[in-house]
Each structure stands twice: as structure tokens, then as C-alpha cells.
Design an enzyme around this catalytic site. Sequence first.
Site, PDB file in Angstrom:
ATOM      1  N   ASP A  53       0.848  -1.202   0.000  1.00 32.86           N
ATOM      2  CA  ASP A  53       0.000   0.000   0.000  1.00 32.86           C
ATOM      3  C   ASP A  53       0.878   1.245   0.000  1.00 32.86           C
ATOM      4  O   ASP A  53       1.661   1.466   0.928  1.00 32.86           O
ATOM      5  CB  ASP A  53      -0.890   0.013   1.252  1.00 32.86           C
ATOM      6  CG  ASP A  53      -1.826   1.217   1.255  1.00 32.86           C
ATOM      7  OD1 ASP A  53      -2.884   1.123   0.604  1.00 32.86           O
ATOM      8  OD2 ASP A  53      -1.494   2.249   1.873  1.00 32.86           O
ATOM      9  N   TYR A  58       3.249   9.637  -0.071  1.00 39.25           N
ATOM     10  CA  TYR A  58       4.290   9.010   0.765  1.00 39.25           C
ATOM     11  C   TYR A  58       5.705   9.232   0.230  1.00 39.25           C
ATOM     12  O   TYR A  58       6.676   8.991   0.938  1.00 39.25           O
ATOM     13  CB  TYR A  58       4.028   7.496   0.930  1.00 39.25           C
ATOM     14  CG  TYR A  58       2.672   7.149   1.512  1.00 39.25           C
ATOM     15  CD1 TYR A  58       1.847   8.109   2.075  1.00 39.25           C
ATOM     16  CD2 TYR A  58       2.205   5.832   1.487  1.00 39.25           C
ATOM     17  CE1 TYR A  58       0.599   7.783   2.587  1.00 39.25           C
ATOM     18  CE2 TYR A  58       0.956   5.498   2.009  1.00 39.25           C
ATOM     19  CZ  TYR A  58       0.157   6.482   2.555  1.00 39.25           C
ATOM     20  OH  TYR A  58      -1.070   6.155   3.052  1.00 39.25           O
ATOM     21  N   LYS A  87      -2.533   6.054  -4.400  1.00 37.84           N
ATOM     22  CA  LYS A  87      -3.630   6.984  -4.103  1.00 37.84           C
ATOM     23  C   LYS A  87      -3.351   8.365  -4.694  1.00 37.84           C
ATOM     24  O   LYS A  87      -2.197   8.736  -4.876  1.00 37.84           O
ATOM     25  CB  LYS A  87      -3.818   7.133  -2.580  1.00 37.84           C
ATOM     26  CG  LYS A  87      -3.827   5.826  -1.825  1.00 37.84           C
ATOM     27  CD  LYS A  87      -4.083   5.971  -0.345  1.00 37.84           C
ATOM     28  CE  LYS A  87      -3.786   4.677   0.380  1.00 37.84           C
ATOM     29  NZ  LYS A  87      -2.400   4.528   0.811  1.00 37.84           N
ATOM     30  N   HIS A 118      -7.540   9.604  -2.245  1.00 35.04           N
ATOM     31  CA  HIS A 118      -6.990   9.542  -0.885  1.00 35.04           C
ATOM     32  C   HIS A 118      -7.944  10.132   0.161  1.00 35.04           C
ATOM     33  O   HIS A 118      -8.094   9.577   1.253  1.00 35.04           O
ATOM     34  CB  HIS A 118      -5.632  10.268  -0.857  1.00 35.04           C
ATOM     35  CG  HIS A 118      -4.683   9.746   0.162  1.00 35.04           C
ATOM     36  ND1 HIS A 118      -3.329   9.651  -0.047  1.00 35.04           N
ATOM     37  CD2 HIS A 118      -4.870   9.293   1.418  1.00 35.04           C
ATOM     38  CE1 HIS A 118      -2.743   9.170   1.035  1.00 35.04           C
ATOM     39  NE2 HIS A 118      -3.667   8.946   1.935  1.00 35.04           N
TER      40      HIS A 118
HETATM   41  N1  LIG Z   1      -5.623   6.207   3.461  1.00 37.19           N
HETATM   42  C1  LIG Z   1      -5.112   6.968   4.415  1.00 37.19           C
HETATM   43  O1  LIG Z   1      -5.503   8.145   4.614  1.00 37.19           O
HETATM   44  C2  LIG Z   1      -4.016   6.404   5.291  1.00 37.19           C
HETATM   45  C3  LIG Z   1      -3.635   7.099   6.452  1.00 37.19           C
HETATM   46  C4  LIG Z   1      -2.632   6.543   7.250  1.00 37.19           C
HETATM   47  C5  LIG Z   1      -2.055   5.334   6.886  1.00 37.19           C
HETATM   48  N2  LIG Z   1      -2.419   4.682   5.734  1.00 37.19           N
HETATM   49  C6  LIG Z   1      -1.800   3.383   5.331  1.00 37.19           C
HETATM   50  O2  LIG Z   1      -1.911   2.490   6.446  1.00 37.19           O
HETATM   51  C7  LIG Z   1      -0.622   1.969   6.772  1.00 37.19           C
HETATM   52  C8  LIG Z   1      -0.539   1.622   8.245  1.00 37.19           C
HETATM   53  O3  LIG Z   1      -0.700   2.761   9.061  1.00 37.19           O
HETATM   54  P1  LIG Z   1       0.547   3.445   9.821  1.00 37.19           P
HETATM   55  O4  LIG Z   1       1.769   3.195   9.028  1.00 37.19           O
HETATM   56  O5  LIG Z   1       0.203   4.843  10.116  1.00 37.19           O
HETATM   57  O6  LIG Z   1       0.603   2.746  11.222  1.00 37.19           O
HETATM   58  P2  LIG Z   1       0.471   1.258  11.855  1.00 37.19           P
HETATM   59  O7  LIG Z   1       0.732   0.198  10.855  1.00 37.19           O
HETATM   60  O8  LIG Z   1      -0.791   1.245  12.622  1.00 37.19           O
HETATM   61  O9  LIG Z   1       1.654   1.299  12.929  1.00 37.19           O
HETATM   62  C9  LIG Z   1       2.969   1.454  12.551  1.00 37.19           C
HETATM   63  C10 LIG Z   1       3.810   1.657  13.797  1.00 37.19           C
HETATM   64  O10 LIG Z   1       3.789   0.450  14.577  1.00 37.19           O
HETATM   65  C11 LIG Z   1       5.111   0.142  14.959  1.00 37.19           C
HETATM   66  N3  LIG Z   1       5.219  -1.309  15.136  1.00 37.19           N
HETATM   67  C12 LIG Z   1       5.029  -2.290  14.240  1.00 37.19           C
HETATM   68  N4  LIG Z   1       5.243  -3.493  14.791  1.00 37.19           N
HETATM   69  C13 LIG Z   1       5.588  -3.264  16.093  1.00 37.19           C
HETATM   70  C14 LIG Z   1       5.923  -4.083  17.196  1.00 37.19           C
HETATM   71  N5  LIG Z   1       5.975  -5.399  17.076  1.00 37.19           N
HETATM   72  N6  LIG Z   1       6.191  -3.490  18.399  1.00 37.19           N
HETATM   73  C15 LIG Z   1       6.136  -2.142  18.519  1.00 37.19           C
HETATM   74  N7  LIG Z   1       5.847  -1.304  17.515  1.00 37.19           N
HETATM   75  C16 LIG Z   1       5.565  -1.859  16.316  1.00 37.19           C
HETATM   76  C17 LIG Z   1       5.971   0.652  13.819  1.00 37.19           C
HETATM   77  O11 LIG Z   1       7.274   0.916  14.273  1.00 37.19           O
HETATM   78  P3  LIG Z   1       8.592   0.364  13.475  1.00 37.19           P
HETATM   79  O12 LIG Z   1       8.529   0.893  12.088  1.00 37.19           O
HETATM   80  O13 LIG Z   1       9.685   0.958  14.323  1.00 37.19           O
HETATM   81  O14 LIG Z   1       8.516  -1.128  13.541  1.00 37.19           O
HETATM   82  C18 LIG Z   1       5.260   1.956  13.471  1.00 37.19           C
HETATM   83  O15 LIG Z   1       5.722   3.032  14.278  1.00 37.19           O
HETATM   84  C19 LIG Z   1       0.317   3.102   6.338  1.00 37.19           C
HETATM   85  O16 LIG Z   1       1.674   2.690   6.303  1.00 37.19           O
HETATM   86  C20 LIG Z   1      -0.296   3.481   5.021  1.00 37.19           C
HETATM   87  O17 LIG Z   1       0.076   2.563   4.009  1.00 37.19           O
HETATM   88  C21 LIG Z   1      -3.419   5.201   4.950  1.00 37.19           C
END
Ligand SMILES: NC(=O)c1ccc[n+]([C@@H]2O[C@H](COP(=O)([O-])OP(=O)(O)OC[C@H]3O[C@@H](n4cnc5c(N)ncnc54)[C@H](OP(=O)(O)O)[C@@H]3O)[C@@H](O)[C@H]2O)c1
Length: 305
Positions: A53, A58, A87, A118
Site C-alpha cells: 500500500d 508518501y 492513491k 486519498h
Molecule cells: N488512506 C489513508 O488516509 C491512510 C492514512 C494513514 C495510513 N495509511 C496506510 O496504512 C498503513 C498503516 O498505518 P501506519 O503506518 O500509520 O501505522 P500502523 O501500521 O498502525 O503502525 C505502525 C507503527 O507500529 C510500529 N510497530 C510495528 N510493529 C511493532 C511491534 N511489534 N512493536 C512495537 N511497535 C511496532 C511501527 O514501528 P517500526 O517501524 O519501528 O517497527 C510503526 O511506528 C500506512 O503505512 C499506510 O500505508 C493510509
Amino acid sequence: MSEKLNATKVNYKLNNGKTMPALGFGTFCAPEDQSIVKDCVIAAVKAGYRHIDTAYLYQDEKAIGDALQELFKEGVVKREELFITTKVWPNFWDKVEESFSTSLKNLQLEYVDLVLQHWPLCYPKITDNETGYIVFTPTDDQGNIMEEKDASYLETYKQLEKIYLDENDHRIRSIGVSNYTVDNLKDLFRDPTIQTCPSVNQIAIHPGKPQNEIVDYCQEKGIVVTGYTPYGSQGGPALKLPLIKQLSEKLDMSVNEVVISYFLNRNLVIIPRTWKTERLPQSLHYKKLPKEIIEQISNVKIDFE
Ligand SMILES: NC(=O)c1ccc[n+]([C@@H]2O[C@H](COP(=O)([O-])OP(=O)(O)OC[C@H]3O[C@@H](n4cnc5c(N)ncnc54)[C@H](OP(=O)(O)O)[C@@H]3O)[C@@H](O)[C@H]2O)c1
């Protein structure tokens, strides 16, 4: 105790007959060192992920493209085995072709599997005089976000649909939306010039934020829901909740696997992110869970967004 199942093997059927893997690799908040992006994408695919994704916003599509080229060259996967989402950010609300063709070029692909609008928002396209970069969220002198006047956010979806429906254009396999509410979707369905129901709506979902109303509405309409920020975003606060830790011990799974199970038991796509390759093995499996546990996770109290 139920057995651990491989989340990378779960697929959902979209409303246009295409298939979408339930587990995707999120790529938001890319580190400045883009070689980390490349290494993580390669490691994710080698670990079994078949869905990536990303988004114009990004600014990591070039590094993802480099990773994909290397994987194809090494024979690890074929293009058709992967599902790539990008997106269109609101600065490009009326310039979808420009945004999408840039994403495609950076990804170094002939097509993407899914393109999402988006946000249901329209921002002006302004470039910063000093850096020359687009100001993704433009603000006025008072710090208020500047929205384009007299613009309709449905225009973005219409432009996406035009490319998608063009019989001579094979660059987009499915289209969808992100951050659409029930009212936004009703608006879209009411517009007589739109023929294509979105295949996907990508919205924020995590423990304590179940989004039942919009999830139920989408699932009734045959729209697959992808949940973003599944671990609660930066720092993974959802993984630190006492309930998730207790369930991890009780169910003999990592905290990440508890959250993945929560999503897959609700027929949701999950796109977690890590920029640490050593954490990838923690986010590959899930278990079938009883309804009571799903409800417990939905209703857990949280102090983050
Ligand atoms: N459509 C939209 O508007 C929108 C908005 C936001 C996000 N997104 C998409 O959704 C995806 C996921 O959301 P996100 O990246 O914001 O956050 P997320 O996947 O909810 O969380 C990521 C965080 O979790 C940490 N993490 C992962 N495994 C871990 C573990 N075992 N222990 C402790 N911490 C851990 C990561 O740290 P490390 O990297 O240090 O492991 C990172 O800081 C995005 O990457 C993006 O592709 C879309």
C-alpha cells in the site's frame, strides 16, 4: 486452542471480480534513507506479503519500484502475483492523470491493481517557492487548511473512473476511495454520471476504533474495507494495550497477530507497517476468534486517535 493460519494466503473477491490479498504492507512515514524502504519491501515480499500500500503523498514510490524490479529480476515473484495500491492526494483533485502517471512511472509498473482517491477533499496545488515541492496541506496566514472553492470532491473519482473504464487504457485494475463516510458514499451513489461502485474504501480502524457503521454500510454494498493505522500508527500504541497483551498470552500469538486476527475475522483488509525487517515475522499469522473477543477488542478504551 485454534491453530495459527497464514494471513498472507487470505484473499477477498472485489465487486469487479478481481482478487485482493487481506494482508498488505503499509508504507507511510518512510524513513529519509530510501534504501530502508527498498530493503523492507523486498523483505516483506520474501516473507510472503503480496500486497503493498502506497500513495503519491508518501514519496516512496520510486524506492518501492526499485524493490519490485529487483524481486522480478531475482524471480522471487511475478508482477501478476502482487497487488499494488496507490492513491491520489487532494492537490490533484482535478489532475488525476498527472498524479497517477507520476506514481506509475515511479513504481516502474505498467499497471496498478488499485487506485484510491486519498480523501474526499480538494486542495489547491501550490508549490513552495524555496523547495519547489508541492505543499501537500496548504494553509492560509491564520494556519487554516485551504480548500479549493467551488470544487467537487467527486470530480477526482470521476477522473479515476474515466481512466478505469477506457477500453484502450489498461493501467488501472480497480478503483476505490479512502476516508469516505457513509454520507460521502451516498453522494457518490446519487451522482448519475458515476457508473462504477468503488471496489474498496480505506479508512482508519484499530482496537477501540471499530468503525462499525461505515464497515457495515460498505459490506452491505459489496465494497471491501481496508483498515489503516491498525496498530494505532506511529509507535504502535494499539499493540501496547493491556487487553491486546493479555489476549496475546491467552491465545499464544504475538500482539501484532491478535490485531491481524481482529481484522481478518471481520473480513477486513489490514495494511500494517514496520520499517524494521526483524519485526516482519510477527505480522504474518492469525487465528479464528469467537465473536466475544472481537467485541472486546472493538470496545477497548483507548487514549489515542
Ligand atoms: N488512506 C489513508 O488516509 C491512510 C492514512 C494513514 C495510513 N495509511 C496506510 O496504512 C498503513 C498503516 O498505518 P501506519 O503506518 O500509520 O501505522 P500502523 O501500521 O498502525 O503502525 C505502525 C507503527 O507500529 C510500529 N510497530 C510495528 N510493529 C511493532 C511491534 N511489534 N512493536 C512495537 N511497535 C511496532 C511501527 O514501528 P517500526 O517501524 O519501528 O517497527 C510503526 O511506528 C500506512 O503505512 C499506510 O500505508 C493510509
